[in-house]
Scaffold this motif. Sequence first.
Motif, PDB file in Angstrom:
ATOM      1  N   ILE A 189      -6.518  -7.793  -5.338  1.00 12.88           N
ATOM      2  CA  ILE A 189      -6.807  -6.425  -5.780  1.00 12.88           C
ATOM      3  C   ILE A 189      -8.023  -6.485  -6.699  1.00 12.88           C
ATOM      4  CG2 ILE A 189      -5.963  -4.404  -7.047  1.00 12.88           C
ATOM      5  CD1 ILE A 189      -3.115  -5.279  -6.397  1.00 12.88           C
ATOM      6  N   MET A 190      -8.982  -5.594  -6.499  1.00  9.16           N
ATOM      7  CA  MET A 190     -10.135  -5.543  -7.405  1.00  9.16           C
ATOM      8  C   MET A 190      -9.673  -4.942  -8.727  1.00  9.16           C
ATOM      9  SD  MET A 190     -13.552  -4.705  -5.193  1.00  9.16           S
ATOM     10  CE  MET A 190     -12.953  -3.238  -4.353  1.00  9.16           C
ATOM     11  N   GLN A 191      -9.587  -5.780  -9.727  1.00  8.81           N
ATOM     12  CA  GLN A 191      -8.914  -5.408 -10.966  1.00  8.81           C
ATOM     13  C   GLN A 191      -9.702  -4.420 -11.825  1.00  8.81           C
ATOM     14  OE1 GLN A 191      -5.755  -6.378 -11.745  1.00  8.81           O
ATOM     15  NE2 GLN A 191      -5.653  -7.375  -9.748  1.00  8.81           N
ATOM     16  N   ASP A 192     -10.982  -4.218 -11.536  1.00 11.22           N
ATOM     17  CA  ASP A 192     -11.773  -3.260 -12.322  1.00 11.22           C
ATOM     18  C   ASP A 192     -12.123  -2.009 -11.526  1.00 11.22           C
ATOM     19  OD1 ASP A 192     -13.492  -4.537 -10.586  1.00 11.22           O
ATOM     20  OD2 ASP A 192     -15.117  -4.794 -12.038  1.00 11.22           O
ATOM     21  N   SER A 193     -11.426  -1.775 -10.425  1.00  9.62           N
ATOM     22  CA  SER A 193     -11.653  -0.581  -9.610  1.00  9.62           C
ATOM     23  C   SER A 193     -10.387   0.260  -9.610  1.00  9.62           C
ATOM     24  CB  SER A 193     -12.022  -0.975  -8.175  1.00  9.62           C
ATOM     25  OG  SER A 193     -11.972   0.147  -7.310  1.00  9.62           O
ATOM     26  N   ASP A 194     -10.442   1.421 -10.273  1.00 12.90           N
ATOM     27  CA  ASP A 194      -9.258   2.289 -10.349  1.00 12.90           C
ATOM     28  C   ASP A 194      -8.802   2.746  -8.975  1.00 12.90           C
ATOM     29  OD1 ASP A 194      -9.180   2.058 -13.076  1.00 12.90           O
ATOM     30  OD2 ASP A 194     -10.228   3.960 -13.466  1.00 12.90           O
ATOM     31  N   SER A 195      -9.755   3.058  -8.103  1.00 12.93           N
ATOM     32  CA  SER A 195      -9.382   3.550  -6.774  1.00 12.93           C
ATOM     33  C   SER A 195      -8.751   2.446  -5.942  1.00 12.93           C
ATOM     34  CB  SER A 195     -10.610   4.120  -6.053  1.00 12.93           C
ATOM     35  OG  SER A 195     -11.626   3.122  -5.906  1.00 12.93           O
ATOM     36  N   ASP A 196      -9.307   1.232  -6.015  1.00 11.53           N
ATOM     37  CA  ASP A 196      -8.726   0.125  -5.255  1.00 11.53           C
ATOM     38  C   ASP A 196      -7.353  -0.242  -5.801  1.00 11.53           C
ATOM     39  OD1 ASP A 196      -9.355  -1.948  -3.100  1.00 11.53           O
ATOM     40  OD2 ASP A 196      -8.738  -3.228  -4.771  1.00 11.53           O
ATOM     41  N   LYS A 197      -7.210  -0.248  -7.129  1.00 13.51           N
ATOM     42  CA  LYS A 197      -5.912  -0.554  -7.723  1.00 13.51           C
ATOM     43  C   LYS A 197      -4.872   0.474  -7.305  1.00 13.51           C
ATOM     44  CE  LYS A 197      -5.604  -1.977 -11.998  1.00 13.51           C
ATOM     45  NZ  LYS A 197      -5.815  -2.062 -13.456  1.00 13.51           N
ATOM     46  N   ALA A 198      -5.249   1.761  -7.330  1.00 14.19           N
ATOM     47  CA  ALA A 198      -4.287   2.797  -6.952  1.00 14.19           C
ATOM     48  C   ALA A 198      -3.846   2.629  -5.505  1.00 14.19           C
ATOM     49  CB  ALA A 198      -4.910   4.173  -7.161  1.00 14.19           C
ATOM     50  N   GLN A 199      -4.799   2.349  -4.619  1.00  9.69           N
ATOM     51  CA  GLN A 199      -4.474   2.188  -3.203  1.00  9.69           C
ATOM     52  C   GLN A 199      -3.618   0.947  -2.964  1.00  9.69           C
ATOM     53  OE1 GLN A 199      -7.724   2.542  -0.279  1.00  9.69           O
ATOM     54  NE2 GLN A 199      -6.982   0.649   0.661  1.00  9.69           N
ATOM     55  N   GLU A 200      -4.013  -0.168  -3.568  1.00  8.50           N
ATOM     56  CA  GLU A 200      -3.310  -1.423  -3.316  1.00  8.50           C
ATOM     57  C   GLU A 200      -1.939  -1.468  -4.003  1.00  8.50           C
ATOM     58  OE1 GLU A 200      -4.370  -4.079  -1.161  1.00  8.50           O
ATOM     59  OE2 GLU A 200      -5.392  -2.226  -0.598  1.00  8.50           O
ATOM     60  N   ILE A 201      -1.823  -0.912  -5.195  1.00  4.20           N
ATOM     61  CA  ILE A 201      -0.526  -0.882  -5.864  1.00  4.20           C
ATOM     62  C   ILE A 201       0.473  -0.050  -5.059  1.00  4.20           C
ATOM     63  CG2 ILE A 201       0.690   0.036  -7.886  1.00  4.20           C
ATOM     64  CD1 ILE A 201      -1.667  -0.942  -9.580  1.00  4.20           C
ATOM     65  N   ALA A 202      -0.031   1.036  -4.440  1.00  9.62           N
ATOM     66  CA  ALA A 202       0.847   1.843  -3.589  1.00  9.62           C
ATOM     67  C   ALA A 202       1.302   1.058  -2.359  1.00  9.62           C
ATOM     68  CB  ALA A 202       0.125   3.117  -3.167  1.00  9.62           C
ATOM     69  N   ASN A 203       0.509   0.036  -1.961  1.00  9.67           N
ATOM     70  CA  ASN A 203       0.854  -0.766  -0.787  1.00  9.67           C
ATOM     71  C   ASN A 203       1.676  -2.009  -1.117  1.00  9.67           C
ATOM     72  OD1 ASN A 203      -0.487   0.890   1.065  1.00  9.67           O
ATOM     73  ND2 ASN A 203      -2.439  -0.167   0.770  1.00  9.67           N
ATOM     74  N   ILE A 204       1.839  -2.309  -2.412  1.00  8.96           N
ATOM     75  CA  ILE A 204       2.531  -3.544  -2.792  1.00  8.96           C
ATOM     76  C   ILE A 204       3.921  -3.605  -2.182  1.00  8.96           C
ATOM     77  CG2 ILE A 204       3.672  -4.677  -4.742  1.00  8.96           C
ATOM     78  CD1 ILE A 204       1.179  -4.238  -6.380  1.00  8.96           C
ATOM     79  N   ARG A 205       4.642  -2.510  -2.195  1.00  5.31           N
ATOM     80  CA  ARG A 205       5.992  -2.499  -1.645  1.00  5.31           C
ATOM     81  C   ARG A 205       5.993  -2.880  -0.158  1.00  5.31           C
ATOM     82  NH1 ARG A 205       4.594   2.456  -3.801  1.00  5.31           N
ATOM     83  NH2 ARG A 205       4.249   4.220  -2.386  1.00  5.31           N
ATOM     84  N   THR A 206       4.964  -2.454   0.576  1.00  2.69           N
ATOM     85  CA  THR A 206       4.852  -2.820   1.986  1.00  2.69           C
ATOM     86  C   THR A 206       4.512  -4.290   2.140  1.00  2.69           C
ATOM     87  OG1 THR A 206       4.129  -0.583   2.542  1.00  2.69           O
ATOM     88  CG2 THR A 206       3.670  -2.308   4.151  1.00  2.69           C
ATOM     89  N   TYR A 207       3.600  -4.771   1.292  1.00  2.00           N
ATOM     90  CA  TYR A 207       3.190  -6.174   1.376  1.00  2.00           C
ATOM     91  C   TYR A 207       4.385  -7.124   1.188  1.00  2.00           C
ATOM     92  CZ  TYR A 207      -1.627  -4.430   0.887  1.00  2.00           C
ATOM     93  OH  TYR A 207      -2.826  -3.788   1.068  1.00  2.00           O
ATOM     94  N   PHE A 208       5.220  -6.836   0.214  1.00  2.00           N
ATOM     95  CA  PHE A 208       6.358  -7.717  -0.038  1.00  2.00           C
ATOM     96  C   PHE A 208       7.447  -7.559   1.021  1.00  2.00           C
ATOM     97  CE2 PHE A 208       4.351  -8.267  -4.110  1.00  2.00           C
ATOM     98  CZ  PHE A 208       4.713  -9.551  -4.487  1.00  2.00           C
ATOM     99  N   SER A 209       7.684  -6.361   1.470  1.00  2.00           N
ATOM    100  CA  SER A 209       8.764  -6.152   2.440  1.00  2.00           C
ATOM    101  C   SER A 209       8.416  -6.721   3.812  1.00  2.00           C
ATOM    102  CB  SER A 209       9.098  -4.660   2.556  1.00  2.00           C
ATOM    103  OG  SER A 209       7.994  -3.938   3.071  1.00  2.00           O
ATOM    104  N   GLN A 210       7.113  -6.886   4.113  1.00  2.33           N
ATOM    105  CA  GLN A 210       6.714  -7.388   5.427  1.00  2.33           C
ATOM    106  C   GLN A 210       6.252  -8.843   5.395  1.00  2.33           C
ATOM    107  OE1 GLN A 210       3.881  -4.716   7.279  1.00  2.33           O
ATOM    108  NE2 GLN A 210       5.342  -3.034   7.358  1.00  2.33           N
ATOM    109  N   SER A 211       6.297  -9.469   4.235  1.00  6.08           N
ATOM    110  CA  SER A 211       5.854 -10.867   4.158  1.00  6.08           C
ATOM    111  C   SER A 211       6.865 -11.784   4.841  1.00  6.08           C
ATOM    112  CB  SER A 211       5.666 -11.282   2.698  1.00  6.08           C
ATOM    113  OG  SER A 211       6.904 -11.365   2.035  1.00  6.08           O
ATOM    114  N   PHE A 212       6.396 -12.965   5.233  1.00  8.68           N
ATOM    115  CA  PHE A 212       7.285 -13.964   5.820  1.00  8.68           C
ATOM    116  C   PHE A 212       8.280 -14.454   4.783  1.00  8.68           C
ATOM    117  CE2 PHE A 212       8.284 -18.438   6.662  1.00  8.68           C
ATOM    118  CZ  PHE A 212       8.829 -18.342   7.940  1.00  8.68           C
TER     119      PHE A 212
END
Length: 638
Positions: free
Chosen positions: A253-276
């Motif tokens: 996650i680009m830690q100094d980009s508010d827009s990227d953080k907002a988008q990626e944090i919203a996707n974190i739940r998907t990333y963990f639920s679909q990981s191997f």
Amino acid sequence: MGSQDLPFEIKDLVCDYCWNTVFSVESFRTLWTSRAISTKKRLVSFTTRPWAEIQESANKCHFCRLLRQDLLQEVKNSISLSADEAFLVYLGFRRHAERLVLDVEAPDVTLIQQTYIVCATEDDVSAGYIAMREVIPPKDTDMCFSHLLKSIENCTHHDKCREVTLTMLPTRVLDCSNPAQVRLVISDPSAREFYVTLSYVWGEDQPYRTTIENINAYSTLIEQRFIPKTVQDAIIVTHKLGLRYLWVDSFCIMQDSDSDKAQEIANIRTYFSQSFITIVAVGTERVSDGFLHDQPKWSRDPITLPFRCPNGPIGSMRLYKDEVPPFNATEVRAWCLEERILSPRCLLFCSHAVQYECPTTHTNINDSSMWLGARFPLLPVVQATTSDSDLDPSESYKNSWNRLLMDYTMCKLTKSKDKLVAFAGIAEFFHGLWPDSRYVAGLWTHHFPEALLWSTKGVTPTRYRAPSWSWAAVNGIIGSSVIIQDEFPDPPHRVLCDIRQCEISLKWEGDPYGEVTSGLLVIETSIMPAIWEWDSEEEFTALIRMNEGEEDKKPPYAFEDYLGIYYADTAEFLETRCRVILAALLEAEGAVYGLVLVPTHANFEVDRDKEVYRRIGLFNVDAVLRWKPTSTRTLHIV
């Protein structure tokens, strides 16, 4: 077998005195063959050597050392004993021989007891009689991966566990194909791959995290010196699993980009639920700690003693104190709770062992039950039901939600504003179970009005986080209502209010489970004005009826003026005695339950001529006859 035929290393574990008493053929046979499940039954007793001799013998004899350091020193410190006095010790194997209990008695001393877990190594002749095996420590990676692959294979046959399938990669991942040359990869949306996620505690600043400035350089190479030890260890684990990609928040996650953080944090739940699989660095408190090594904060060395097998051979047993493992850092971090329970399977690197967890099992990687500890809460399993089935899972789902909410609110957050965000993945999961309900600032509208009667003894955060009627508005453990223990009666109960409106404003419109900037709840209900007063004799906060013109009402109060009990949300609401409004929500089991409100300035768009309130707690009036409302009003609560 005579003593002259014994393996030297086993005979040498204890002194001659202990060998001829506790570990003699007769004593040990009695100890083993008479093992009891009862924790009270004593099996074998013996008198120790005098204290002075134990002190000297403990340098060589393992059993004398155990007695001295775990039992006798405590007795010696509590009473005055001479050097030539001895002790009476009782021994007993308990719980199917997985525990060895030692009791010690001395004159005028309360009984002192110590319990040990009894283990055997696979290659010892005692392994046929002692079922318990030692845990595999984090540093033993080769043994760990051998067992892990077996666990994953077994997991594919579990009814409750998800099938292992290829899935779309997160937006960015670390390429771990060469652990010495790691780079950041921008994923191909059309590709389907396995990937690993890392759940860990930052615990400190990460100066080399991904930013707008360095993302291009990191796409070529991330120098080893820029990668914290915990992330390095996760890269090694990913590679040893035969997988290529790893997702880590600080680099992906680009830690100094508010827009990227907002988008990626919203996707974190998907990333963990679909990981191997998710690597959970349970035993680390800082990202610089790493986890593939001994962690001395809870290292335990065994005491090895002789074990006489019933069929004749002599082997050894390894004793560990029966203690509770430490409560690790990730177990009290809010983000880590969500990441762990959303993951289809987890590899837990604890401070003392490596463990495997999936919806079906939670075990040490080699199936040892030693120091296993409590498992994390689970998401409810969605059961398929037929049209003629009378099974209604709604109450089960509701109970699961309440338990998860309580566990979550026990956890800590570095950033207070993440109170709702770090629970968003769990909320999204439950929305799949309750598609017709609305999720508003941590509550489900189909649970109203019961959901509004959450209870806590918390602290008000320094910044706005949620409307006062939401549990997210305070810092504190949220439990079932203190006035309706465990669950609401079903039936009978009677709703006393009409929910006219419930609205929230989201910080990010695309994320209904994330941060909110304001909220409004409009209810029509009967009300009563009251004041509260601490009852020092009964030690609770009483609500006193406040009739018209009685603003200065002071004790003593008439019996009929006592209404019920006030449960403040935070201690600050008890600092100043004030007038409150009681708003009835529910009647159940002969009592009225509702919210305690005070006037406030609106932080939501409310007409200026409307009276606006905020919640400061709960109340119950324990007899319906005492509930004599002055009016029915429409209340705006923010």
